[in-house]
Design an enzyme around this catalytic site. Structure first.
Site, PDB file in Angstrom:
ATOM      1  N   ARG A  65      -1.358  32.039  13.432  1.00 25.89           N
ATOM      2  CA  ARG A  65      -0.098  32.491  12.828  1.00 25.89           C
ATOM      3  C   ARG A  65       1.053  31.529  13.104  1.00 25.89           C
ATOM      4  O   ARG A  65       2.092  31.591  12.445  1.00 25.89           O
ATOM      5  CB  ARG A  65       0.233  33.907  13.315  1.00 25.89           C
ATOM      6  CG  ARG A  65       0.828  34.771  12.214  1.00 25.89           C
ATOM      7  CD  ARG A  65       0.925  36.230  12.603  1.00 25.89           C
ATOM      8  NE  ARG A  65       1.334  36.403  13.961  1.00 25.89           N
ATOM      9  CZ  ARG A  65       0.718  37.167  14.862  1.00 25.89           C
ATOM     10  NH1 ARG A  65      -0.340  37.850  14.528  1.00 25.89           N
ATOM     11  NH2 ARG A  65       1.170  37.250  16.091  1.00 25.89           N
ATOM     12  N   TYR A 119      20.318  34.076  -7.999  1.00 27.16           N
ATOM     13  CA  TYR A 119      18.991  34.446  -8.503  1.00 27.16           C
ATOM     14  C   TYR A 119      18.853  35.971  -8.371  1.00 27.16           C
ATOM     15  O   TYR A 119      19.186  36.520  -7.322  1.00 27.16           O
ATOM     16  CB  TYR A 119      17.979  33.694  -7.629  1.00 27.16           C
ATOM     17  CG  TYR A 119      16.533  33.907  -7.901  1.00 27.16           C
ATOM     18  CD1 TYR A 119      15.976  33.572  -9.139  1.00 27.16           C
ATOM     19  CD2 TYR A 119      15.674  34.392  -6.909  1.00 27.16           C
ATOM     20  CE1 TYR A 119      14.613  33.729  -9.362  1.00 27.16           C
ATOM     21  CE2 TYR A 119      14.317  34.542  -7.130  1.00 27.16           C
ATOM     22  CZ  TYR A 119      13.795  34.219  -8.363  1.00 27.16           C
ATOM     23  OH  TYR A 119      12.455  34.362  -8.575  1.00 27.16           O
ATOM     24  N   ASP A 191      20.837  28.477  -1.368  1.00 21.81           N
ATOM     25  CA  ASP A 191      19.549  28.388  -2.042  1.00 21.81           C
ATOM     26  C   ASP A 191      19.578  27.055  -2.800  1.00 21.81           C
ATOM     27  O   ASP A 191      20.243  26.920  -3.820  1.00 21.81           O
ATOM     28  CB  ASP A 191      19.379  29.571  -3.002  1.00 21.81           C
ATOM     29  CG  ASP A 191      18.049  29.525  -3.758  1.00 21.81           C
ATOM     30  OD1 ASP A 191      17.489  28.416  -3.907  1.00 21.81           O
ATOM     31  OD2 ASP A 191      17.588  30.586  -4.214  1.00 21.81           O
ATOM     32  N   LYS A 216       8.760  25.695  -6.798  1.00 24.76           N
ATOM     33  CA  LYS A 216       9.307  24.952  -7.939  1.00 24.76           C
ATOM     34  C   LYS A 216       9.052  23.451  -7.807  1.00 24.76           C
ATOM     35  O   LYS A 216       7.975  22.991  -8.083  1.00 24.76           O
ATOM     36  CB  LYS A 216      10.798  25.274  -8.087  1.00 24.76           C
ATOM     37  CG  LYS A 216      11.132  26.767  -7.980  1.00 24.76           C
ATOM     38  CD  LYS A 216      10.595  27.580  -9.151  1.00 24.76           C
ATOM     39  CE  LYS A 216      10.550  29.085  -8.914  1.00 24.76           C
ATOM     40  NZ  LYS A 216      11.791  29.713  -8.527  1.00 24.76           N
TER      41      LYS A 216
HETATM   42  C1  LIG Z   1      12.099  31.024  -8.076  1.00 25.66           C
HETATM   43  C2  LIG Z   1      13.314  31.062  -7.280  1.00 25.66           C
HETATM   44  C3  LIG Z   1      13.344  31.693  -6.041  1.00 25.66           C
HETATM   45  C4  LIG Z   1      12.177  32.483  -5.515  1.00 25.66           C
HETATM   46  O1  LIG Z   1      11.079  31.717  -5.222  1.00 25.66           O
HETATM   47  P1  LIG Z   1       9.594  32.300  -5.227  1.00 25.66           P
HETATM   48  O2  LIG Z   1       8.829  31.191  -4.594  1.00 25.66           O
HETATM   49  O3  LIG Z   1       9.240  32.555  -6.659  1.00 25.66           O
HETATM   50  O4  LIG Z   1       9.593  33.552  -4.415  1.00 25.66           O
HETATM   51  C5  LIG Z   1      14.500  31.633  -5.307  1.00 25.66           C
HETATM   52  N1  LIG Z   1      15.593  30.999  -5.769  1.00 25.66           N
HETATM   53  C6  LIG Z   1      15.609  30.387  -6.951  1.00 25.66           C
HETATM   54  C7  LIG Z   1      16.850  29.709  -7.396  1.00 25.66           C
HETATM   55  C8  LIG Z   1      14.487  30.408  -7.760  1.00 25.66           C
HETATM   56  O5  LIG Z   1      14.513  29.841  -8.960  1.00 25.66           O
END
Ligand SMILES: *Cc1c(COP(=O)(O)O)cnc(C)c1O
Length: 405
Positions: A65, A119, A191, A216
């Site tokens: 873990r 988001y 973010d 992403k």
């Molecule tokens: C997709 C996304 C997330 C979340 O990510 P996941 O890996 O899909 O949980 C958070 N912030 C932004 C800006 C995103 O586009």
């Protein structure tokens, strides 16, 4: 630690490739990538070794873990890419990274200020999930810095921003927001999924914590989900402790996929940003389009700040359809596209399109502000690595399919 004077494109190739993770001790040479170390149990040399314990020693075997060399290599690479960070925690998704980071820095009775253009799942975490822990959250207008400063009170412990905003893509003055927060002893969390540290070195720009959905750009191939949080000490230690409490772990197979993606990230970002800008410029000339929401596009409201603060862009931007078009016309546009998949997520090698309606997501003012939002019907594009001429032709067919108004 790699040489910080080197350029980001060199870092994405070099970062995290420690010989102890890519070679066999006592043997000369090694391999390029850390192997996929699948493990729950980590073995100790003997009873004395076990009794010595090493639960939190970075990069030491303890238990599955806490990760193994494959996950450590990825975390270390992301730390090296983020100037100012002392460490990175990995999470099974971007949402998990956001939720756990907030729980790490907030306590019952605290307040979070969350940007109004966040988001959507982030907004829900802030406004609904945190309530269960007696943590309150209020949205703030990221373009109104005086307003933000006035909102910060005794209970405010963190500010969460996104740059650009999700879907509507406005750029806010994040260095100024981070400073307002810092002056009042409030942590700033960004973010940073859109730009990555290659395009926006968030900690250098004043933020305390940089969170990303690695799903992403870092993964880059639409085949893995993961998230990360990077920060300096002692904040990263709080995040690590919370992640350990909550049993957050990523598989070595997924870590290897993310590492593989990371190695080409600079190249992919550069190419998709260039194609996106060309497509954005072209869309801005089309009658069917009321506004193109893309900070890389010169002459837009956000471009100046983007130029000041960013060192790169990416393939994600939006546009709003002109007055007179309805949801059926937009559906015809989407259904005509052959090269753009219809689906969530973005940042992969393939192009995607998704419809969105900005009005219900933001609550503080009509978004995007200052722009005649035409029909109010949005389309978000994630531009991939296809030939840009082919993508434009595909989009032209889609726009034609909407018919005249
Ligand atoms: C997709 C996304 C997330 C979340 O990510 P996941 O890996 O899909 O949980 C958070 N912030 C932004 C800006 C995103 O586009």
């Amino acid at each position: 630690m790699s040489d910080r004077k080197r350029k980001p494109a060199t870092h994405v190739v070099e970062a995290g490739r420690k010989p102890e993770w890519t070679g066999i001790p006592g043997q000369p040479g090694g391999v390029v990538n850390p192997p996929v170390w699948r493990a729950s149990t980590h073995l100790y040399d003997d009873a004395e070794d076990l009794a010595g314990g090493r639960p939190n020693a970075d990069g030491h075997f303890y238990y599955g873990r806490r990760g193994g060399p494959t996950q450590w290599a990825l975390a270390e690479a992301l730390t090296e890419l983020e100037p100012g960070a002392d460490g990175t925690e990995l999470f099974p998704s971007g949402v998990a990274a956001i939720a756990c980071t907030l729980l790490a820095v907030l306590r019952p009775g605290d307040e979070l200020l969350v940007t109004d253009n966040a988001y959507e799942p982030t907004r829900s975490i802030a406004l609904a999930m945190l309530k269960q822990f007696d943590i309150t959250a209020r949205p703030f207008d990221p373009l109104d810095l005086d307003g933000l400063a006035a909102m910060i009170g005794e209970k405010t412990k963190a500010v969460l921003v996104e740059n650009p905003g999700s879907l509507t893509m406005e750029i806010s003055d994040v260095p100024a927001i981070a400073e307002i927060a810092r002056e009042r002893g409030v942590l700033s969390i960004i973010d940073n999924t859109w730009a990555t540290p290659l395009g926006f070195p968030a900690l250098e720009r004043g933020c305390d914590i940089s969170v990303m959905s690695l799903t992403k750009h870092v993964g880059g191939h639409s085949d893995v989900m993961m998230g990360s949080a990077s920060a300096a000490k002692p904040v990263i230690n709080r995040i690590r402790r919370q992640a350990q409490f909550m049993g957050q772990v990523v598989s070595p197979d997924d870590a290897a996929l993310a590492l593989r993606g990371l190695r080409t990230m600079a190249l992919r970002l550069e190419r998709s940003a260039r194609s996106a800008l060309e497509i954005a410029e072209w869309l801005a000339t089309r009658d069917e389009v009321a506004a193109v929401l893309c900070p890389m596009l010169p002459g837009t409201r956000d471009h100046e700040l983007w130029q000041r603060d960013f060192t790169g862009g990416c393939g994600l931007f939006s546009f709003i359809l002109a007055k007179g078009y309805d949801a059926d016309a937009r559906a015809r546009l989407l259904d005509t596209l052959e090269l753009f998949g219809i689906g969530f997520s973005w940042g992969g090698y393939e192009s995607l399109a998704i419809p969105f309606d900005p009005a219900p997501v933001h609550t503080l003012r009509p978004w995007p502000p200052g722009i005649d939002s035409g029909s109010g019907l949005g389309v978000r594009l994630s531009i991939g690595l296809e030939d840009v001429t082919d993508l434009k032709e595909d989009l032209a067919k889609g726009l034609d399919a909407m018919g005249a108004v």
